[in-house]
Write a protein that holds these residues in place. Sequence first.
Motif, PDB file in Angstrom:
ATOM      1  N   LYS A   1     -98.188   1.195 -32.486  1.00 18.13           N
ATOM      2  CA  LYS A   1     -96.908   1.905 -32.541  1.00 18.13           C
ATOM      3  C   LYS A   1     -95.732   0.932 -32.623  1.00 18.13           C
ATOM      4  CE  LYS A   1     -94.143   5.431 -30.329  1.00 18.13           C
ATOM      5  NZ  LYS A   1     -93.397   5.537 -29.123  1.00 18.13           N
ATOM      6  N   GLU A   2     -95.718  -0.078 -31.761  1.00 15.69           N
ATOM      7  CA  GLU A   2     -94.617  -1.053 -31.754  1.00 15.69           C
ATOM      8  C   GLU A   2     -94.615  -1.893 -33.028  1.00 15.69           C
ATOM      9  OE1 GLU A   2     -96.703  -0.563 -29.164  1.00 15.69           O
ATOM     10  OE2 GLU A   2     -95.338   0.333 -27.700  1.00 15.69           O
ATOM     11  N   CYS A   3     -95.801  -2.228 -33.501  1.00 14.24           N
ATOM     12  CA  CYS A   3     -95.911  -2.998 -34.747  1.00 14.24           C
ATOM     13  C   CYS A   3     -95.400  -2.176 -35.927  1.00 14.24           C
ATOM     14  CB  CYS A   3     -97.367  -3.407 -34.947  1.00 14.24           C
ATOM     15  SG  CYS A   3     -97.644  -4.445 -36.392  1.00 14.24           S
ATOM     16  N   ASP A   4     -95.719  -0.890 -35.926  1.00 14.04           N
ATOM     17  CA  ASP A   4     -95.245   0.000 -36.983  1.00 14.04           C
ATOM     18  C   ASP A   4     -93.716   0.107 -36.954  1.00 14.04           C
ATOM     19  OD1 ASP A   4     -96.489   1.764 -39.089  1.00 14.04           O
ATOM     20  OD2 ASP A   4     -95.189   3.234 -38.111  1.00 14.04           O
ATOM     21  N   GLU A   5     -93.155   0.222 -35.758  1.00 10.08           N
ATOM     22  CA  GLU A   5     -91.695   0.270 -35.620  1.00 10.08           C
ATOM     23  C   GLU A   5     -91.058  -1.031 -36.114  1.00 10.08           C
ATOM     24  OE1 GLU A   5     -91.153   1.173 -31.468  1.00 10.08           O
ATOM     25  OE2 GLU A   5     -91.696   3.287 -31.752  1.00 10.08           O
ATOM     26  N   PHE A   6     -91.698  -2.152 -35.827  1.00 12.05           N
ATOM     27  CA  PHE A   6     -91.220  -3.460 -36.287  1.00 12.05           C
ATOM     28  C   PHE A   6     -91.158  -3.484 -37.818  1.00 12.05           C
ATOM     29  CE2 PHE A   6     -92.354  -7.733 -37.845  1.00 12.05           C
ATOM     30  CZ  PHE A   6     -91.346  -8.504 -37.265  1.00 12.05           C
ATOM     31  N   ALA A   7     -92.239  -3.096 -38.468  1.00 12.96           N
ATOM     32  CA  ALA A   7     -92.288  -3.106 -39.938  1.00 12.96           C
ATOM     33  C   ALA A   7     -91.258  -2.140 -40.522  1.00 12.96           C
ATOM     34  CB  ALA A   7     -93.689  -2.752 -40.422  1.00 12.96           C
ATOM     35  N   LYS A   8     -91.134  -0.963 -39.931  1.00  9.31           N
ATOM     36  CA  LYS A   8     -90.179   0.039 -40.419  1.00  9.31           C
ATOM     37  C   LYS A   8     -88.723  -0.375 -40.186  1.00  9.31           C
ATOM     38  CE  LYS A   8     -92.943   4.283 -40.367  1.00  9.31           C
ATOM     39  NZ  LYS A   8     -94.115   3.672 -40.913  1.00  9.31           N
ATOM     40  N   TYR A   9     -88.479  -1.230 -39.214  1.00 14.12           N
ATOM     41  CA  TYR A   9     -87.127  -1.736 -38.981  1.00 14.12           C
ATOM     42  C   TYR A   9     -86.616  -2.456 -40.237  1.00 14.12           C
ATOM     43  CZ  TYR A   9     -83.322  -4.620 -37.250  1.00 14.12           C
ATOM     44  OH  TYR A   9     -82.108  -5.232 -37.091  1.00 14.12           O
ATOM     45  N   PHE A  10     -87.507  -3.163 -40.904  1.00 13.00           N
ATOM     46  CA  PHE A  10     -87.132  -3.912 -42.107  1.00 13.00           C
ATOM     47  C   PHE A  10     -87.213  -3.046 -43.358  1.00 13.00           C
ATOM     48  CE2 PHE A  10     -88.513  -7.052 -39.033  1.00 13.00           C
ATOM     49  CZ  PHE A  10     -87.445  -7.934 -39.085  1.00 13.00           C
ATOM     50  N   TYR A  11     -88.189  -2.153 -43.407  1.00 11.08           N
ATOM     51  CA  TYR A  11     -88.405  -1.332 -44.598  1.00 11.08           C
ATOM     52  C   TYR A  11     -89.049  -0.022 -44.161  1.00 11.08           C
ATOM     53  CZ  TYR A  11     -90.132   0.019 -49.225  1.00 11.08           C
ATOM     54  OH  TYR A  11     -90.415   0.695 -50.391  1.00 11.08           O
ATOM     55  N   SER A  12     -88.360   1.079 -44.366  1.00  9.36           N
ATOM     56  CA  SER A  12     -88.811   2.364 -43.817  1.00  9.36           C
ATOM     57  C   SER A  12     -90.155   2.840 -44.379  1.00  9.36           C
ATOM     58  CB  SER A  12     -87.747   3.434 -44.027  1.00  9.36           C
ATOM     59  OG  SER A  12     -87.512   3.637 -45.399  1.00  9.36           O
ATOM     60  N   ASN A  13     -90.498   2.451 -45.592  1.00 16.70           N
ATOM     61  CA  ASN A  13     -91.767   2.872 -46.182  1.00 16.70           C
ATOM     62  C   ASN A  13     -92.838   1.802 -45.932  1.00 16.70           C
ATOM     63  OD1 ASN A  13     -93.627   4.433 -47.511  1.00 16.70           O
ATOM     64  ND2 ASN A  13     -92.821   4.047 -49.549  1.00 16.70           N
ATOM     65  N   SER A  14     -92.989   1.455 -44.663  1.00 14.37           N
ATOM     66  CA  SER A  14     -93.978   0.459 -44.230  1.00 14.37           C
ATOM     67  C   SER A  14     -94.962   1.103 -43.285  1.00 14.37           C
ATOM     68  CB  SER A  14     -93.301  -0.681 -43.459  1.00 14.37           C
ATOM     69  OG  SER A  14     -92.431  -1.401 -44.245  1.00 14.37           O
TER      70      SER A  14
END
Length: 184
Positions: free
Chosen positions: A99-112
Motif C-alpha cells: 500500500k505505501e509503495c503504491d502511494e509512493f509510485a502514485k505520488y510521482f505518476y497517478s497511473n502507477s
Amino acid sequence: MKRLIYAILLIILAFGAYNLVDNRLKIAKYDFDANSTLGNVNITSFKDEYKILYFGYTFCPDICPSTLTILSSVIDEMKLNNDIKILFVTLDLQRDKEKECDEFAKYFYSNSVCLKMKDDELKKVVKNYNAKYAIVNLQNSAMDYSVAHSSSVYLFKRNGKFYKEISNLTKDEIKKEILELTKD
C-alpha cells in the motif's frame, strides 16, 4: 503444381507458428508474478496500456524519485497519461509494504502501480531483465541498509511484448523512445 502450393502453404504455416511461439517466448522472458494493491498481476494484466517497468524502492534518496519525476513529466507532456502504466517493482522486500509503495509510485505518476514479488521471483525477474541490485549495510545509519540498483526502464507494448530497455534516462531520450513505442 499441387506440390508447389502445398510447399508454399507449409512455409506460411511454419512462419506463422514460429512468430506465434517467438512472441510468446518474448513475453514469457519478461513476465512475472507479483502482488499489488490490485491483486496478483503479471505483464499482461494491463492489456490496454503501454507499460514502463522500473526497479526501485521507496527509501531511495535520489535515483528513484528523479527517474519517476522524469517519466511522469515526459508522459504528461505527451498527454499519454491514460495510455501508459508505470510498473514500479520494489527491490526492498523488507521495508516496502504494498500500500505505501503504491502511494509512493502514485505520488510521482497517478497511473502507477507498485509490484511486490516474493524473493525468489524477484531474483529471477531481475536476472531476466539483466538488471542489478544489492543490499548494502550502512553502519551507524538510521536506515540500517540501502539498496544499490541499476536504473534502466523497460518499455512494453500493450500486449505485454518487450519493446526496449532505456538506460540513458534523459528527457529527450525517454520522449523519443516513448514516441516510437506508441506508434502502433
